[in-house]
Design a protein around this motif. Structure first.
Motif, short mmCIF file in Angstrom:
data_model
loop_
_atom_site.label_atom_id
_atom_site.label_comp_id
_atom_site.label_asym_id
_atom_site.label_seq_id
_atom_site.Cartn_x
_atom_site.Cartn_y
_atom_site.Cartn_z
N ASP A 117 0.85 -1.19 0.00
CA ASP A 117 0.00 0.00 0.00
C ASP A 117 0.89 1.25 0.00
O ASP A 117 1.93 1.25 0.68
CB ASP A 117 -0.90 0.01 1.26
N PRO A 118 0.54 2.28 -0.74
CA PRO A 118 -0.72 2.51 -1.47
C PRO A 118 -0.72 2.02 -2.91
O PRO A 118 -1.66 2.29 -3.65
CB PRO A 118 -0.83 4.04 -1.43
N ASN A 134 -5.38 -5.29 -1.97
CA ASN A 134 -5.07 -4.35 -0.89
C ASN A 134 -5.92 -3.09 -1.03
O ASN A 134 -6.69 -2.93 -1.98
CB ASN A 134 -3.57 -4.04 -0.83
N ARG A 135 -5.80 -2.21 -0.06
CA ARG A 135 -6.63 -1.01 -0.05
C ARG A 135 -6.32 -0.11 -1.24
O ARG A 135 -7.20 0.55 -1.79
CB ARG A 135 -6.43 -0.24 1.26
N THR A 264 1.05 -5.66 -9.23
CA THR A 264 1.13 -4.34 -8.60
C THR A 264 1.25 -3.25 -9.65
O THR A 264 1.96 -3.40 -10.64
CB THR A 264 2.35 -4.26 -7.65
N LEU A 265 0.53 -2.13 -9.43
CA LEU A 265 0.62 -0.98 -10.31
C LEU A 265 1.66 0.00 -9.78
O LEU A 265 1.65 0.35 -8.59
CB LEU A 265 -0.72 -0.26 -10.40
N LEU A 277 -4.94 9.02 -3.59
CA LEU A 277 -6.09 8.22 -4.02
C LEU A 277 -6.60 7.29 -2.94
O LEU A 277 -7.72 6.77 -3.02
CB LEU A 277 -5.73 7.39 -5.25
N LEU A 278 -5.78 7.04 -1.93
CA LEU A 278 -6.13 6.05 -0.91
C LEU A 278 -7.37 6.50 -0.13
O LEU A 278 -7.42 7.61 0.40
CB LEU A 278 -4.95 5.86 0.04
N ASP A 279 -8.36 5.64 -0.10
CA ASP A 279 -9.62 5.94 0.58
C ASP A 279 -9.88 4.87 1.62
O ASP A 279 -10.23 3.73 1.30
CB ASP A 279 -10.76 5.99 -0.45
#
Length: 289
Positions: A117-118, A134-135, A264-265, A277-279
């Motif tokens: 993460d992220p 993952n988140r 994974t990006l 962007l993590l929410d």
């Protein structure tokens, strides 16, 4: 003359395969302290035949390799190595990722996902079924599809091949889909696995698949990554989706169950901030923390 050369190459190929198998057979006999005579007795064969197998002058059948593995009490990993050494596809024994004995592996994957993460990350099995996300993955793809649709995503390939889903954001999607299909096709040819063949047939039905996918794939070198692009705050941003294997060690790692891959990006632009962007409010059935 040409026929003679071709035949010579064929014989050399067979001898090379036999020599690999011979090394494995001698090794495992020595590990278990089984003589050629004893192994022949267990196999209802002859010491002369075992000797020919070990000196490379004879090549075993697939049934013989399997019987040798059983006679020497080899485990799944080592039986598969023996099959590969003899030129046969390894036996695919399915393992349930959610089984109690793999609790340690699930915990390791959760720790891996959390650590990444992220950066959006998912864990998939050999058929590309999503096992965990993952988140960062949930937050990122919430910009692509509605939450309800995202919660119903169960297979990475279907998600990519659906032009209404992640397929909308794949760069050079024709070549990317073709390369994915070819990798599945090669696996199906190698293993003759019915599940793999069914996956190939299902994915070919998507309208997004180019008619000439086989020819496209033949011109494209396989890679463990593809490019993704998505508008963020009105600006088109580009990313790399990188896949890594998380499986057994050894020559048959690609066939060992469960065959896990981690995708994974990563941003093409180092200044891109995934944290933005993590929410934390986003949920998903495959988000386990």
């Amino acid at each position: 003359m040409a026929h003679s050369v071709a035949r010579s190459s064929q014989i050399m190929s067979k001898n090379e395969i036999s020599s690999v198998f011979s090394r494995f057979l001698r090794f495992w006999r020595s590990v278990h302290k089984v003589s050629q005579e004893e192994l022949a007795y267990r196999l209802d064969s002859s010491p002369r035949h075992i000797s020919r197998l070990e000196n490379g002058s004879s090549r075993p059948s697939e049934a013989m390799v399997t019987e040798i593995g059983e006679a020497l009490s080899l485990g799944s990993r080592d039986r598969n190595h023996l099959l590969l050494a003899a030129g046969f596809a390894p036996a695919n024994e399915g393992r349930d990722f959610n089984s109690p004995e793999l609790k340690w592996l699930r915990k390791a994957m959760i720790m891996n996902l959390r650590a990444l993460d992220p950066y959006p990350t998912s864990v998939v099995d050999g058929a590309a079924n999503l096992l965990m996300v993952n988140r960062g993955w949930v937050s990122f793809y919430s910009h692509v599809v509605e939450d309800e649709e995202l919660n119903n995503v169960s297979n990475l390939y279907d998600f990519i091949f659906d032009r209404q889903g992640a397929g909308n954001i794949i760069s050079d999607w024709e070549d990317t889909l073709s390369a994915i299909l070819m990798s599945i096709q090669q696996t199906a040819l190698f293993t003759n696995d019915e599940t793999t063949k069914a996956t190939l047939e299902r994915l070919q039905q998507y309208p997004s698949v180019p008619e000439d996918w086989q020819q496209r794939a033949a011109r494209t070198e396989p890679m463990a990554s593809f490019k993704v692009q998505i508008p963020i705050d009105g600006t088109l941003k580009r990313f790399f989706s990188v896949g890594t294997m998380a499986g057994a060690l050894g020559p048959n790692a690609f066939a060992s169950e469960p065959r896990l891959s981690i995708f994974t990006l990563y941003p093409e632009d180092d200044s891109f901030d995934f944290d933005a962007l993590l929410d934390e409010s986003k949920t998903h059935p495959l988000l386990f923390y």
